[in-house]
Design a protein around this motif. Structure first.
Motif, PDB file in Angstrom:
ATOM      1  N   GLN A   1      20.725  52.664  25.170  1.00 41.62           N
ATOM      2  CA  GLN A   1      20.704  51.874  23.954  1.00 41.62           C
ATOM      3  C   GLN A   1      19.296  51.958  23.390  1.00 41.62           C
ATOM      4  OE1 GLN A   1      23.121  50.521  22.341  1.00 41.62           O
ATOM      5  NE2 GLN A   1      24.785  50.115  23.785  1.00 41.62           N
TER       6      GLN A   1
ATOM      7  N   HIS B   1      25.665  45.138  19.619  1.00 39.06           N
ATOM      8  CA  HIS B   1      24.340  45.668  19.313  1.00 39.06           C
ATOM      9  C   HIS B   1      24.315  46.064  17.843  1.00 39.06           C
ATOM     10  CE1 HIS B   1      23.383  46.260  23.658  1.00 39.06           C
ATOM     11  NE2 HIS B   1      24.693  46.416  23.729  1.00 39.06           N
TER      12      HIS B   1
ATOM     13  N   TYR C   1      16.310  46.205  16.064  1.00 38.52           N
ATOM     14  CA  TYR C   1      17.481  46.269  16.951  1.00 38.52           C
ATOM     15  C   TYR C   1      17.738  44.852  17.460  1.00 38.52           C
ATOM     16  CZ  TYR C   1      19.622  47.212  21.616  1.00 38.52           C
ATOM     17  OH  TYR C   1      20.388  47.220  22.745  1.00 38.52           O
ATOM     18  N   LEU C   2      18.971  44.401  17.282  1.00 38.41           N
ATOM     19  CA  LEU C   2      19.301  43.035  17.663  1.00 38.41           C
ATOM     20  C   LEU C   2      20.566  43.004  18.516  1.00 38.41           C
ATOM     21  CD1 LEU C   2      19.059  42.993  14.125  1.00 38.41           C
ATOM     22  CD2 LEU C   2      18.299  40.761  14.817  1.00 38.41           C
ATOM     23  N   GLN C   3      20.628  42.027  19.387  1.00 36.68           N
ATOM     24  CA  GLN C   3      21.872  41.619  20.003  1.00 36.68           C
ATOM     25  C   GLN C   3      22.119  40.182  19.563  1.00 36.68           C
ATOM     26  OE1 GLN C   3      22.139  42.403  24.216  1.00 36.68           O
ATOM     27  NE2 GLN C   3      21.000  44.308  24.022  1.00 36.68           N
TER      28      GLN C   3
ATOM     29  N   ASN D   1      19.399  37.482  19.596  1.00 30.85           N
ATOM     30  CA  ASN D   1      18.154  38.014  20.147  1.00 30.85           C
ATOM     31  C   ASN D   1      17.672  39.222  19.357  1.00 30.85           C
ATOM     32  OD1 ASN D   1      17.459  36.491  22.561  1.00 30.85           O
ATOM     33  ND2 ASN D   1      19.397  37.235  23.361  1.00 30.85           N
TER      34      ASN D   1
ATOM     35  N   ILE E   1      15.750  42.489  19.950  1.00 30.45           N
ATOM     36  CA  ILE E   1      15.389  43.312  21.108  1.00 30.45           C
ATOM     37  C   ILE E   1      14.155  44.162  20.806  1.00 30.45           C
ATOM     38  CG2 ILE E   1      16.188  45.015  22.771  1.00 30.45           C
ATOM     39  CD1 ILE E   1      17.693  42.302  22.801  1.00 30.45           C
ATOM     40  N   ASP E   2      14.116  44.727  19.606  1.00 30.79           N
ATOM     41  CA  ASP E   2      13.023  45.627  19.247  1.00 30.79           C
ATOM     42  C   ASP E   2      12.835  45.537  17.738  1.00 30.79           C
ATOM     43  OD1 ASP E   2      12.486  49.268  19.657  1.00 30.79           O
ATOM     44  OD2 ASP E   2      11.253  47.726  18.727  1.00 30.79           O
TER      45      ASP E   2
ATOM     46  N   SER F   1      28.729  47.450  24.037  1.00 31.30           N
ATOM     47  CA  SER F   1      27.961  47.292  25.279  1.00 31.30           C
ATOM     48  C   SER F   1      28.540  48.096  26.408  1.00 31.30           C
ATOM     49  CB  SER F   1      27.933  45.828  25.705  1.00 31.30           C
ATOM     50  OG  SER F   1      27.302  45.042  24.740  1.00 31.30           O
TER      51      SER F   1
END
Lengths: 114, 116
Positions: free
Chosen positions: A99, B31, B48-50, B53, B55-56, B97
């Protein structure tokens, strides 16, 4: 810095000609490699991908790509193009895990003359 | 199974206004990624998210840009006090995921933002 280079900005071919679009990426350890296509007015669609195993990958619509690790390349090929292949083609690389973000090349516009 | 949805498809804003771009990922995808495409350029990663959250966010400009992916509802990319340089196509992608295609990103049709 991690980067992806696509050698050709615009390629013009006649129908039935063979196609090869170049893609090189900078070294960065483990990579996942992708080719996406964007037809006029449509969103990006995945053509093919490479994660591991056989370096010659077959995708949809007769496309294939070969991962050459020593050359950091992942060139896209098709033996005989059709007018309907007119589109923009993007090479993309993901460094590291399964990912995470993709790093895209600038794209190659392919125009196929009927 | 519907694909990734983005709205609006086209958005026009005047300098100084706010732009809100929405992305609904594919069903079952947790994602979400946002990319920006400037004319004659490839897509550039932004964030980049979940769910709930980030993530990046290494590709996000430090000011005026923010993103969220709440527990319920779409992911939102928000641009405050837009400037002409924000004019671009903004693409959202989602990935699952797990499953056979867990490491692929599926792209939406994009939102074309024009700042006057």
């Amino acid at each position: 810095a991690q980067s992806v280079s696509q050698h050709n900005h615009h390629v013009i071919l006649s129908e039935a000609a063979s196609l090869e679009l170049g893609c090189n990426y900078s070294y960065g350890g483990t990579v996942n490699l992708f080719w996406y296509v964007q037809y006029p007015g449509q969103h990006l669609q995945l053509l093919l991908k490479y994660f591991s195993g056989d370096p010659l990958v077959k995708g949809i619509k007769g496309f294939e790509a070969e991962f050459i690790k020593s050359k950091f390349s992942f060139n896209l090929r098709k033996p005989s193009v059709q007018w309907s292949d007119t589109a923009e083609y993007f090479c993309a690389v993901r460094y590291g895990g399964s990912q995470g973000n993709l790093i895209f090349g600038k794209g190659t516009k392919l125009s196929v003359k009927p | 199974n519907a694909g990734v949805m983005q709205n609006p498809r086209h958005l026009v804003r005047r300098r100084g206004q706010e732009a809100r771009l929405r992305c609904s990922p594919m069903k079952g995808h947790s994602h979400v990624y946002w990319y920006r495409q400037l004319p004659e350029e490839g897509l550039k990663f932004m964030v980049y998210l979940q769910k709930e959250n980030i993530i990046d966010e290494s590709g996000m400009p430090k000011e005026r840009f923010s993103a969220e992916f709440p527990k319920e509802g779409p992911s939102i990319l928000r641009i405050q006090q837009v400037v002409r340089g924000d004019s671009a196509a903004y693409f959202c992608a989602s990935s699952p995921s797990e499953g056979i295609r867990y490491n692929e990103q599926f792209f939406g049709p994009g939102t074309r933002l024009t700042v006057l």
